[in-house]
Write an enzyme that holds these catalytic residues in place. Sequence first.
Site, short mmCIF file in Angstrom:
data_model
loop_
_atom_site.label_atom_id
_atom_site.label_comp_id
_atom_site.label_asym_id
_atom_site.label_seq_id
_atom_site.Cartn_x
_atom_site.Cartn_y
_atom_site.Cartn_z
N TYR A 144 -45.71 -13.51 -28.99
CA TYR A 144 -46.13 -13.55 -30.45
C TYR A 144 -44.89 -14.59 -30.90
O TYR A 144 -45.31 -15.26 -31.87
CB TYR A 144 -46.06 -12.20 -30.74
N PHE A 190 -44.38 7.14 -36.86
CA PHE A 190 -43.55 8.07 -37.56
C PHE A 190 -44.27 9.19 -38.56
O PHE A 190 -44.29 10.24 -38.27
CB PHE A 190 -42.52 7.34 -38.47
N ASP A 272 -35.71 -6.53 -29.08
CA ASP A 272 -36.06 -6.16 -30.38
C ASP A 272 -34.95 -6.40 -31.21
O ASP A 272 -33.88 -6.05 -31.10
CB ASP A 272 -35.97 -4.38 -30.12
#
Length: 310
Positions: A144, A190, A272
């Site tokens: 990506y 979440f 990340d």
Amino acid sequence: MKKMLVTGGAGFLGSHLVKSLLLNDHKVVVIDNLQTGSLENLEDVQNDSNFEFIESDITSDFYIEVDGIFNLACPASPPQYQKNPINTVTTNFLGSLNVLNLAAKLDVPIFQASTSEVYGDPNQSPQKEEYWGNVNPIGIRSCYDEGKRVAETLFFDYHRELSVEIKVARIFNTYGPNMALDDGRVVTNFIASALSGHPITIYGDGLQTRSFCYVSDLIDGILKLYFSPPEVTGPINLGTDIEISVSSLAKLIIKMTNSNSEIAYLPLPGDDPRQRRPDLTKAHSLLNFRPKVSLEAGLGATIAYIESRL
């Protein structure tokens, strides 16, 4: 009335863009392979006489006469784009080639939905457009990150060599209704966990930061960029520069949903990014772009949407 092509128009951002274009009296043609998009996102416009949907993949050559192009075709959440990484790279490279060739043939402006992921795990903050990034070219997110970077390369080469009018936006974290509940992005994860009473999973220590922009503000930025003067090519950061830690976001969502969910911490995935915050100087000065929706207001609307879908 202009006829606009939106690739990836059944996705989260694409569907909001389609509806905004229709409200502004444009005809809209959507091309989407429905890999991550959904026709449910477009159900309220499917009977609009100015709307047309084509189920297809932009990695295959195609031709359709339009007055403008918005290229949003590509899975955007890490779990989705990592599920089929070769397809992700192919969509960014071959897909960009195909839409750029169409724009060149038709001599029409073309918008590219690039991403803050082109900055990788940044070692400067906030991230300015002049920053070249810190990207792992062979990591699990590279399909990506590097896919979007090579797409930007193609756009600017077509602009320089073939005089194609381009508009490139680097989109930072965006959220709101029409997000897929299983897309693996932090806001949906979440909220769904909090509403279900399940533990909220945070990867890493939760101190990594993001800047969350509500979808209506982001679409406003996209349209301001697209309809800006031809010399405004970008890349231009779009998002909000209000930074929040992932842990603080989880606690806010627990509070807003009156949830009893606990927070569980797991190891941080590879590559990340630790910090994500855009420098919006160019967006302010060139587009008069200023997000208006607060995080609490945007989360409230998103919570209501996800609750209706669970």
